[in-house]
Design an enzyme around this catalytic site. Structure first.
Site, mmCIF file in Angstrom:
data_model
loop_
_atom_site.group_PDB
_atom_site.id
_atom_site.type_symbol
_atom_site.label_atom_id
_atom_site.label_comp_id
_atom_site.label_asym_id
_atom_site.label_seq_id
_atom_site.Cartn_x
_atom_site.Cartn_y
_atom_site.Cartn_z
ATOM 1 N N CYS A 18 0.576 -1.194 -0.178
ATOM 2 C CA CYS A 18 0.034 -0.129 -0.404
ATOM 3 C C CYS A 18 0.927 1.230 0.348
ATOM 4 C CB CYS A 18 -0.868 -0.017 1.353
ATOM 5 S SG CYS A 18 -1.930 -1.477 1.448
ATOM 6 N N HIS A 41 -2.443 7.660 6.506
ATOM 7 C CA HIS A 41 -3.128 6.962 5.761
ATOM 8 C C HIS A 41 -4.071 6.473 5.935
ATOM 9 C CE1 HIS A 41 -2.157 3.174 3.190
ATOM 10 N NE2 HIS A 41 -2.439 2.086 4.130
ATOM 11 N N GLU A 84 -1.447 4.723 13.467
ATOM 12 C CA GLU A 84 -0.653 5.306 12.838
ATOM 13 C C GLU A 84 -1.152 6.276 13.828
ATOM 14 O OE1 GLU A 84 -1.306 8.086 8.788
ATOM 15 O OE2 GLU A 84 -2.710 6.538 9.185
ATOM 16 N N LYS A 93 -9.032 8.558 2.161
ATOM 17 C CA LYS A 93 -9.593 7.142 1.683
ATOM 18 C C LYS A 93 -11.375 7.218 2.092
ATOM 19 C CE LYS A 93 -5.052 4.305 2.232
ATOM 20 N NZ LYS A 93 -4.442 5.134 2.186
ATOM 21 N N HIS A 133 -9.586 2.686 -0.598
ATOM 22 C CA HIS A 133 -8.141 2.349 -0.814
ATOM 23 C C HIS A 133 -7.833 1.812 -2.234
ATOM 24 C CE1 HIS A 133 -4.027 1.255 0.623
ATOM 25 N NE2 HIS A 133 -4.152 0.504 1.724
ATOM 26 N N PHE A 146 1.386 -3.774 3.408
ATOM 27 C CA PHE A 146 1.519 -4.193 4.691
ATOM 28 C C PHE A 146 2.871 -4.969 4.567
ATOM 29 C CE2 PHE A 146 -2.847 -7.041 3.490
ATOM 30 C CZ PHE A 146 -3.415 -5.918 4.161
#
Length: 415
Positions: free
Chosen positions: A168, A308, A319, A338, A343, A402
């Site tokens: 990502c 993110h 985060e 997002k 995403h 990931f």
């Protein structure tokens, strides 16, 4: 104005932006959609027909591919390459690049998390029982580096042509590495960004099996809700965002319109878990601090943070902890885009960087779509409800993928 930064490196200007995204097919359309905090998630008929557990996604609205390439070219490429090529063409048009650029000084740096896997999936399902019936373009369509190479071929860019796969964080990684190549004199111009088209049976079902995605099939427009108290997973989207990066002095010399500047970049790895973030956010915070240091800035210089913000329980929690650590409890306004687009995997970081720069230039921070209350609101200043007016200042844009792949950019508005 100085052509080099305080460390003697070439400055990196952003002179062109092109997007093909669920929020819109131009940067201005996307900006207005984000300001409206309007979710683009909707039911996808083919997912319903194939009985996929999650039946909705964020798709790019229709546009005319014929305006960008011939029918023959379109047959030879897959959707991720199509989206990337069209966004790249828009970025080049926006930058008004001259036709006499030295080809060996121009390059392409592109990130993708899924790449040609959707084409591979479709080919295996359609032709797996008859191998000799495979389409002749099967391998070129499914190669992960096809989008970058097709872009280089289209524009005759003969310099570094590199594909990055950091899950990502791929789009952010590509932008940061392109900026590094320009800073250190390897390239004068780079088309950089990210693209993915992951809305397929196998990929969507795989995310569902991981319990990573929201299953709000009856209310898809409410599913992506970064940092919300009742978040239950991310929403899958597709799209591409490409930016033209140029050596600052060369852009100024040709009279280019400069959208802003990439002033800082850093990347690192949690080295903790293949899909879960380090829960205390310490490694992500270190990445954020390194990006700020690379830009020669302190946390107090940041006008807002583009998080993110996936809308998953663990990622948003980690985060928020990372932002709190980086800013020592003095969080600037934080948004997460997002909630609108879902995403885009490898395309997310590039789109979010482009729009974060636009927001910083306008002094407007969009509210997080679908989020009203959040357990993270005690540690970070989440923008909810309505857009926030802020000073025009550098923005920190985060991407965490990931595998613990962390990448952060600092983007500064043009003077």
């Amino acid at each position: 104005m100085n052509a080099r930064d305080a460390r003697g490196r070439f400055r990196v200007a952003v002179t062109g932006i092109g997007v093909k995204t669920p929020a819109g097919n131009t940067p201005e359309e996307a900006f207005q959609t984000f300001l409206a905090a309007k979710s683009t998630a909707a039911t996808v008929d083919r997912l319903v027909a194939e009985a996929v557990p999650v039946r909705f996604a964020c798709l790019v609205p229709p546009f005319e591919p014929e305006a960008y390439l011939t029918r023959r070219e379109a047959r030879q490429i897959d959707r991720v390459t199509l989206l990337a090529l069209c966004a790249a063409a828009d970025a080049v048009t926006d930058a008004r690049l001259p036709g006499d650029l030295p080809p060996d000084r121009t390059g392409v740096q592109l990130g993708t998390g899924i790449g040609g896997l959707p084409s591979m999936e479709a080919t295996a399902l359609d032709h797996g029982g008859f191998p000799m019936g495979m389409p002749v373009h099967t391998v070129p369509r499914t190669m992960t580096n096809s989008p970058a190479c097709r872009i280089a071929m289209r524009f005759g860019f003969r310099g570094s042509c590199t594909t990055y796969a950091t899950a990502c964080a791929s789009g952010t990684t590509a932008l940061g590495e392109a900026a590094r190549k320009i800073r250190h004199g390897e390239l004068d111009v780079a088309l950089a960004g990210g693209a993915d088209a992951p809305v397929t049976t196998v990929i969507m079902s795989g995310f569902a099996r991981m319990r990573a995605v929201s299953l709000r099939n009856e209310e898809p427009w409410l599913a992506s809700r970064p940092f919300a108290a009742d978040r239950d997973g991310f929403v899958v989207g597709e799209g591409a965002a490409l930016l033209v990066l140029e050596r600052w002095d060369l852009a100024v010399a040709r009279g280019a319109r400069i959208h802003g500047e990439i002033t800082g970049y850093a990347d690192n790895c949690d080295a903790f878990h293949i899909v879960a973030p380090h829960k205390d956010g310490s490694v992500a915070a270190a990445c954020m601090r390194s990006a700020l240091a690379d830009a020669g800035l302190s946390p107090a210089d940041v006008g807002h943070v583009n998080a993110h913000g996936t809308s998953t329980l663990l990622n948003d929690r980690a985060e928020a902890a990372a932002i709190d650590r980086c800013f020592a409890g003095q969080s600037p306004p934080v948004t997460a885009l997002k909630g609108v687009t879902g995403h885009l995997i490898g395309g997310s970081g590039a789109l979010e960087a482009a729009l974060a720069l636009r927001c910083a230039s306008a002094g407007l921070v969009p509210a997080i779509a679908n989020t009203r209350t959040s357990p993270e609101a005690d540690v970070v200043d989440l923008v909810t409800g309505v857009p926030r007016t802020v000073r025009s200042a550098p923005v920190l844009s985060n991407s965490f993928g990931f595998g613990g792949q962390n990448a952060c950019l600092v983007l500064s508005p043009a003077p």
